[in-house]
Write a protein that holds these residues in place. Structure first.
Motif, short mmCIF file in Angstrom:
data_model
loop_
_atom_site.label_atom_id
_atom_site.label_comp_id
_atom_site.label_asym_id
_atom_site.label_seq_id
_atom_site.Cartn_x
_atom_site.Cartn_y
_atom_site.Cartn_z
N MET A 7 2.63 -1.60 14.34
CA MET A 7 3.11 -1.53 15.71
C MET A 7 3.51 -0.11 16.12
SD MET A 7 2.62 -4.62 16.43
CE MET A 7 3.29 -4.66 18.10
N GLY A 8 3.25 0.84 15.27
CA GLY A 8 3.62 2.23 15.53
C GLY A 8 4.20 2.84 14.27
N ARG A 9 4.45 4.11 14.32
CA ARG A 9 4.93 4.82 13.14
C ARG A 9 6.23 4.19 12.62
NH1 ARG A 9 5.51 11.41 12.54
NH2 ARG A 9 6.23 11.39 10.36
N GLY A 10 6.23 3.81 11.35
CA GLY A 10 7.41 3.23 10.73
C GLY A 10 7.77 1.84 11.21
N GLY A 39 0.09 2.04 -1.80
CA GLY A 39 0.56 3.36 -1.37
C GLY A 39 -0.23 3.89 -0.19
N SER A 40 -1.52 3.54 -0.11
CA SER A 40 -2.32 3.96 1.05
C SER A 40 -1.81 3.33 2.33
CB SER A 40 -3.79 3.58 0.83
OG SER A 40 -4.32 4.22 -0.30
N ASP A 41 -1.27 2.11 2.23
CA ASP A 41 -0.69 1.47 3.41
C ASP A 41 0.50 2.27 3.93
OD1 ASP A 41 -2.45 -0.73 3.41
OD2 ASP A 41 -1.19 -1.79 1.95
N LEU A 42 1.22 2.92 3.03
CA LEU A 42 2.38 3.71 3.45
C LEU A 42 1.96 4.92 4.28
CD1 LEU A 42 4.66 3.64 0.28
CD2 LEU A 42 4.66 2.11 2.26
N HIS A 43 0.76 5.48 4.01
CA HIS A 43 0.29 6.59 4.84
C HIS A 43 0.06 6.11 6.28
CE1 HIS A 43 0.01 8.71 1.14
NE2 HIS A 43 -1.14 8.19 0.74
N LEU A 44 -0.44 4.88 6.42
CA LEU A 44 -0.60 4.30 7.75
C LEU A 44 0.76 4.04 8.38
CD1 LEU A 44 -3.29 1.63 6.76
CD2 LEU A 44 -3.74 3.82 7.86
N TYR A 45 1.65 3.45 7.59
CA TYR A 45 3.00 3.12 8.05
C TYR A 45 3.73 4.37 8.53
CZ TYR A 45 7.74 1.05 7.52
OH TYR A 45 9.02 0.60 7.71
N TYR A 372 7.70 -3.14 3.07
CA TYR A 372 7.29 -1.77 3.37
C TYR A 372 8.45 -0.80 3.21
CZ TYR A 372 2.47 -2.39 4.92
OH TYR A 372 1.12 -2.60 4.95
N GLN A 373 9.63 -1.20 3.69
CA GLN A 373 10.79 -0.32 3.56
C GLN A 373 11.18 -0.14 2.10
OE1 GLN A 373 13.71 -2.21 6.07
NE2 GLN A 373 12.92 -1.25 7.94
N LEU A 374 11.19 -1.23 1.33
CA LEU A 374 11.52 -1.14 -0.09
C LEU A 374 10.58 -0.19 -0.81
CD1 LEU A 374 12.12 -4.92 -0.94
CD2 LEU A 374 13.84 -3.11 -1.11
N PHE A 375 9.29 -0.34 -0.55
CA PHE A 375 8.27 0.44 -1.25
C PHE A 375 8.31 1.90 -0.84
CE2 PHE A 375 3.45 0.69 -2.28
CZ PHE A 375 3.72 1.20 -3.53
N ARG A 376 8.37 2.16 0.46
CA ARG A 376 8.36 3.55 0.92
C ARG A 376 9.59 4.30 0.45
NH1 ARG A 376 9.31 5.08 7.08
NH2 ARG A 376 11.34 4.29 6.41
#
Length: 389
Positions: A7-10, A39-45, A372-376
């Motif tokens: 839905m947008g950055r972060g 981890g690639s999903d985090l670059h999108l996130y 996502y928050q836990l992982f990032r």
């Protein structure tokens, strides 16, 4: 159905979206039973990958049960249990014929967009930006799988989802990183990044015959996992990595180095970190390449640097002079997952490796934003999150 949407950055949200349907005779629809955050999903996130659109369904690591197949799919049937590789490949083009599935010439409908950024287009990929096709991902209850007669591998025994799920991406990716090192008996391999891909690179390097594998990171809990796999570990906030690797190799440097970090590298040197963060924030470069620079400068003369961490575009101060003058070989690539599915499934069945060791958190799909928050943010010693729709 429910799906985790960008839905947008972060910002990701689990939303109700239309169910997928067969659009081509070679399609299948899979009911997702397990999916993961990569981890690639985090670059999108984090907003570092261009061409994302609000509402895009994320996720490229998933598996499940086939619930519908197109008329041209002959090798899959309703009820089959499958793991789906993240690159979408036709199996018929010149690249696929060479086993280079992640650069399939036919699976990216937005190839022209990718060519503007990359020169030529790689394959389409699930849940990974419109530059790579805009395909809805697998962090959802159901997913459409194009070229289903080429990609998915059937799981026909009692192996649990968690034992085979990572065949979709990170297990083959780490394995390919080790394979690119052309490992010979007695070799010392250095791996930058003790995340899941780096962990599988460590395991792969040992299975291929490396004498010593050194894993570099700054999180103690990730380094402990690498140590349990037999790796020597270095905390780059505590030691000078290059000096330590030279000490371990009698001044020569590692025979091969694997960059399993990619575009969001963190560094202990605050000045260099500030330099790259500033250039990235002002879009003067897209990627922070500190780990890659260090790998190049540390690798022995005539050695190999293998890049499996994700890079999106452009980086600054790359030491090309070191590559050329010291006879280094640079190898890189998104993983050609389809190439490795059968041999790695065999290794799992034979007990050579149980990929589930990387999992630390299991959550329902509804809690994907928390995952996502836990992982990032590396909260609660999070190493890998598996989601269950």
């Amino acid at each position: 159905m429910k799906a985790n949407c960008w839905m947008g950055r972060g910002n990701v949200e689990v939303r109700e979206v239309p169910d997928p349907r067969i659009l081509n005779g070679h399609d299948a629809v899979v009911r997702v039973t397990s999916t993961a955050i990569c981890g690639s999903d985090l670059h999108l996130y984090d907003g570092f990958i261009p061409t994302m659109k609000k509402g895009d369904i994320l996720g490229h690591e998933f598996m499940g049960e086939v619930v519908e197949v197109g008329p041209s799919v002959r090798n899959l049937h309703v009820g089959d249990r499958v793991v789906v590789p993240f690159p979408i490949a036709c199996g018929r083009c010149a690249a696929c014929g060479l086993g280079l599935y992640s650069v399939c010439e036919n699976s990216n409908p937005n190839a022209g967009l990718a060519e503007k950024f990359l020169g030529h287009s790689p394959a389409g990929a699930f849940g990974h930006s419109h530059m790579l096709g805009g395909y809805p991902g697998g962090q959802a209850e159901y997913a459409r799988v194009p070229f289903a007669d080429v990609g998915p591998i059937k799981i026909e025994d009692g192996l649990a989802d968690e034992q085979v799920l990572f065949l979709s991406d990170i297990l083959p990716a780490g394995w390919m990183g080790a394979e690119m090192c052309d490992i010979k008996p007695g070799d010392v391999i250095a791996v930058w990044g003790a995340g899941p891909v780096g962990q599988f690179a460590v395991a792969g390097a040992y299975l291929m015959g490396a004498e010593q594998v050194v894993c570099i990171d700054r999180f103690a809990y990730r380094l402990r996992i690498a140590e349990r796999a037999g790796a020597t570990t270095l905390d780059y906030e505590e030691v000078d990595v290059r000096d330590a690797l030279l000490d371990l190799t009698a001044g020569r440097g590692p025979d091969a180095c694997i960059d399993a970090v990619g575009m969001e590298a963190h560094y202990a040197n605050p000045a260099l970190y500030a330099y790259d963060r500033t250039k990235q924030a002002t879009r003067l470069e897209t990627d922070r390449p500190y780990a890659l620079r260090e790998a190049v400068m540390t690798c022995r003369n005539g050695g190999i640097v293998a890049v499996i961490g994700l890079y999106a575009g452009f980086l600054d101060k790359f030491p090309m002079g070191a590559v050329m003058n010291r006879s280094l070989t640079l190898k890189a690539g998104q993983c050609h997952v389809q190439r490795y599915l059968k041999p790695l499934l065999t290794r799992i069945r034979e007990g050579d490796i149980d990929p589930s060791f990387v999992i630390t958190h299991r959550l329902p799909l509804d809690e994907a934003p928390r995952g996502y928050q836990l992982f990032r943010d590396k909260q609660d010693e999070c190493n890998k999150v598996v989601l269950t729709p």
